[in-house]
Design an enzyme around this catalytic site. Structure first.
Site, PDB file in Angstrom:
ATOM      1  N   GLU A 168       0.071  -0.060 -10.706  1.00  0.00           N
ATOM      2  CA  GLU A 168       0.916  -0.343  -9.326  1.00  0.00           C
ATOM      3  C   GLU A 168       0.316  -0.127  -8.175  1.00  0.00           C
ATOM      4  O   GLU A 168       0.263   0.850  -7.327  1.00  0.00           O
ATOM      5  CB  GLU A 168       2.137   0.662  -9.705  1.00  0.00           C
ATOM      6  CG  GLU A 168       2.930   0.288  -8.382  1.00  0.00           C
ATOM      7  CD  GLU A 168       4.291   1.181  -8.149  1.00  0.00           C
ATOM      8  OE1 GLU A 168       5.168   0.935  -7.339  1.00  0.00           O
ATOM      9  OE2 GLU A 168       4.115   2.343  -9.230  1.00  0.00           O
ATOM     10  N   LYS A 221       2.447  -3.410 -12.102  1.00  0.00           N
ATOM     11  CA  LYS A 221       3.749  -3.289 -11.326  1.00  0.00           C
ATOM     12  C   LYS A 221       3.459  -3.663  -9.907  1.00  0.00           C
ATOM     13  O   LYS A 221       2.549  -2.873  -9.261  1.00  0.00           O
ATOM     14  CB  LYS A 221       4.273  -1.794 -11.349  1.00  0.00           C
ATOM     15  CG  LYS A 221       5.789  -1.580 -10.538  1.00  0.00           C
ATOM     16  CD  LYS A 221       6.557  -0.610 -10.824  1.00  0.00           C
ATOM     17  CE  LYS A 221       7.817  -0.315 -10.040  1.00  0.00           C
ATOM     18  NZ  LYS A 221       8.444   0.811 -10.498  1.00  0.00           N
TER      19      LYS A 221
END
Length: 296
Positions: A176, A213
């Site tokens: 992420e 993500k």
């Protein structure tokens, strides 16, 4: 790696619920839920209250595997129980939802336009603990605030180095590198970030599987090639400070991108709501995020 959960996360219709507010963000999460800081006097009391909030969410009939593929937990939530079962086991066995664990320890100071993850010397021990608690995968967040090539390269390099450590522990990493939605060069940052991600994906061995993500991109389908990469199980999107309505609309523009929302998921939930109102608001939220994730 749990093969049944892998198939669900990779092929299922739905989204990933982010329930992983940690020490720094927990007071804000509780405040948004209607529990003010003057109602608790210690960290233990704070985490008891936030676990009650998470328990209420997870046990709600609206928190349903028909719509939700996985849920991201904070370490203390993983170690806590719901109806006598550890949270990950409750999610997997009672709900049919794959459990993920947030593993980062927060952000380092801004340098070269980015905030790397703080050092994680205890990571190996945490990954062993995650396996003990039947966790499927992990999540780790860093942030890009400025268009700085050196910083972006550094942040992607760090993410993939840690991802390899997670893969070696038998877990699925969610990588992420968030892009600040307020950056005036967000689209340019995302183009550079996409190139760096693809370079690192190509360096993985064929058996290495990751998830990504990412902030919903300014230019729709920026991450299409990453979604199609053979090493990528799924690409999910964070809401990044957008309202649920705005995040859903932006999400719909991106083919194959599904949600992994936190604040946007829980924005209408309050501690003083009775079960009927709480469950209705959560159901409406879950349905709208599901629709934005699958109706392309």
């Amino acid at each position: 790696m749990n093969k049944e959960q892998l198939k669900k996360v990779r092929d299922g219709k739905g989204f990933i619920a982010a329930l992983d507010q940690s020490g720094g963000s927990t007071p804000n999460a509780l405040s948004a839920y209607g529990v003010m800081e003057d109602t608790y006097s210690s960290e233990d009391e704070m985490f008891t209250l936030v676990h009650e909030m998470r328990t209420r969410t997870i046990t709600s009939p609206a928190f349903d595997s028909q719509y939700i593929l996985g849920a991201i937990l904070f370490e203390q939530t993983m170690e806590s129980k719901i109806e006598g079962m550890y949270t990950a086991d409750y999610l997997a066995d009672k709900k049919g939802i794959a459990p993920f664990l947030k593993i980062d320890k927060g952000l380092a100071d801004l340098k070269n336009g980015v905030q790397l993850m703080k050092p994680m010397p205890e990571l190996d021990a945490l990954l062993k603990k995650a396996n003990t608690f039947n966790i499927f995968g992990t999540k780790m967040r860093s942030v890009i605030k400025e268009l700085n090539e050196e910083g972006i390269k550094e942040i992607v390099k760090q993410q993939f180095e840690v991802a390899k450590q997670i893969i070696d522990a038998g877990l699925v990493p969610i990588i992420e590198p968030e892009v600040d939605i307020n950056s005036d060069k967000k689209a340019e940052i995302e183009n550079l970030l996409n190139k760096e991600i693809l370079l690192h994906l190509d360096q993985l061995s064929s058996d290495d599987k990751v998830m990504l993500k990412l902030t919903i991109p300014t230019v729709a389908n920026t991450y299409k090639k990453a979604m199609e990469h053979p090493n990528v199980i799924r690409v999910v999107a964070l809401s990044g400070g957008y309202s649920r309505e705005a995040a859903n609309e932006k999400l719909k523009e991106n083919d194959g991108l599904i949600a992994s929302f936190s604040r946007a998921l829980s924005q209408d939930l309050r501690a003083n709501q009775d079960d009927e109102e709480f469950n209705k608001n959560l159901k409406d939220s879950v349905q709208s995020i599901y629709d934005a994730s699958v109706n392309k």
